[in-house]
Every structure is written in C-alpha cells, then in structure tokens.
Scaffold this motif. Structure first.
Motif, PDB file in Angstrom:
ATOM      1  N   UNK A   1       0.814  -1.224   0.000  1.00 15.96           N
ATOM      2  CA  UNK A   1       0.000   0.000   0.000  1.00 15.96           C
ATOM      3  C   UNK A   1       0.846   1.273   0.000  1.00 15.96           C
ATOM      4  N   UNK A   2       2.150   1.150   0.122  1.00 14.59           N
ATOM      5  CA  UNK A   2       2.991   2.351   0.238  1.00 14.59           C
ATOM      6  C   UNK A   2       3.222   3.004  -1.128  1.00 14.59           C
ATOM      7  N   UNK A   3       3.494   4.302  -1.085  1.00 13.06           N
ATOM      8  CA  UNK A   3       3.658   5.098  -2.314  1.00 13.06           C
ATOM      9  C   UNK A   3       4.874   4.638  -3.112  1.00 13.06           C
ATOM     10  N   UNK A   4       4.753   4.717  -4.424  1.00 14.32           N
ATOM     11  CA  UNK A   4       5.776   4.212  -5.351  1.00 14.32           C
ATOM     12  C   UNK A   4       6.332   5.316  -6.231  1.00 14.32           C
ATOM     13  N   UNK A   5       7.511   5.065  -6.716  1.00 14.20           N
ATOM     14  CA  UNK A   5       8.081   5.912  -7.748  1.00 14.20           C
ATOM     15  C   UNK A   5       7.246   5.710  -9.023  1.00 14.20           C
ATOM     16  N   UNK A   6       6.687   6.799  -9.586  1.00 13.88           N
ATOM     17  CA  UNK A   6       5.780   6.623 -10.731  1.00 13.88           C
ATOM     18  C   UNK A   6       6.461   5.993 -11.942  1.00 13.88           C
ATOM     19  N   UNK A   7       7.760   6.153 -12.077  1.00 18.29           N
ATOM     20  CA  UNK A   7       8.433   5.600 -13.252  1.00 18.29           C
ATOM     21  C   UNK A   7       8.837   4.141 -13.056  1.00 18.29           C
ATOM     22  N   UNK A   8       9.484   3.837 -11.948  1.00 12.70           N
ATOM     23  CA  UNK A   8       9.984   2.474 -11.754  1.00 12.70           C
ATOM     24  C   UNK A   8       8.930   1.555 -11.129  1.00 12.70           C
ATOM     25  N   UNK A   9       7.911   2.143 -10.469  1.00 17.47           N
ATOM     26  CA  UNK A   9       6.919   1.325  -9.775  1.00 17.47           C
ATOM     27  C   UNK A   9       7.414   0.791  -8.441  1.00 17.47           C
TER      28      UNK A   9
END
Ligand SMILES: [Zn+2]
Ligand SMILES: [Zn+2]
Length: 154
Positions: free
Chosen positions: A105-113
C-alpha cells in the motif's frame, strides 16, 4: 542527511480515496506466510510492517472515511469505494494500539513502480514459512511460525 525520524512513507488503498502517512521506521517489518494473510489478501505471502500509533496519521480529505471493521482485538480500516483494507490496528477502533500496514500500500516511484525508500521499511525475515505457498530464495531468516519462537527453517 535525513535521519530515521525524518522518514515519511505515504500510503493508500487501491483507489486512493483513503490515505495515510507513517513517520519514522517501522518497529519491525516481516514477510508473513500465515494462512490468514493468504486468505485475506489472496496472496502467497504479504509484507507486513508494524508502526507505533504515534507514527500513523490519516491524510485523506475529511469527506472520505474508512469503513471500520472491529474484529475484537483487531480493527480493519477499509476503503468504502474500492473495499481494500488500507490499514489494520491491533486493538479497538481509535485506541493507541500499534498499526500494521501492507508494504504493497505504500507510495511508489511513478516511473519504476518501486516503493519509495524501500530500504527503510523492507522486511527482515519470513514468518509462518511452514505454511508457505512458494519457496523464497533469499538470505533472510525463515521461521516455522513466529520469529524466535518457532523452529528456524532457513
Ligand atoms: Zn479505495
Ligand atoms: Zn500473516
């Protein structure tokens, strides 16, 4: 340089309507292969991260409210829209008990996921490995049940 106390992880349910932030490092972080996690999450195993109540804050707008499921000793906070369980608390609703968060559920880097600052929260072992659905080839300790209280399997 940031210190452990400066670390903030944001998290949310699947649709993003319910969100929270976590300040500082988890009390502990583990991969859980127990049959309850398997059934509840539909996953072979989950990354389970435990934080003190003081580290946890809801961040969604006041017009959104999680549905509260009081299971007696465990409270689930579910998104009313997507129904995913955003967070759990080991105690009655609104108590000062610790929280458990799924790493997914934690936030991700939008590019690498990849989850942001993963190194600060990544699990340090596998518990309930005795009921695993899949073998995991890593160097982390593996326990039949609870860590340090059951047979070590790897
Ligand atoms: Zn949602
Ligand atoms: Zn479990």
């Amino acid at each position: 340089m940031s210190t452990a106390q400066d670390i903030v992880h944001n998290g949310s349910c699947l649709c993003g309507a319910i969100s929270f932030k976590l300040e500082g490092k988890p009390l502990f972080s583990i991969y859980c292969h127990c049959t309850q996690c398997q059934r509840a999450d539909g996953a072979a195993f989950v990354s389970s991260m435990h934080f003190p109540n003081s580290a946890f804050t809801w961040t969604h707008s006041p017009t959104s409210k999680p549905d509260i499921e009081d299971l007696g000793g465990m409270t689930l906070y579910r998104c009313p829209k997507c129904r995913s369980c955003a967070a759990c608390q080991f105690g009655a609703p609104g108590s000062d008990a610790n929280w458990t968060i799924r790493g997914s559920h934690l936030a991700r880097d939008p590019e690498s996921g990849r989850i942001l600052d993963w190194d600060t929260v990544k699990p340090t072992g596998h518990i309930f490995y005795g009921t695993r659905l899949v073998d995991v080839a890593d160097d982390l300790p593996k326990w039949e049940g609870f860590s340090n209280r059951s047979e070590r399997l790897g």
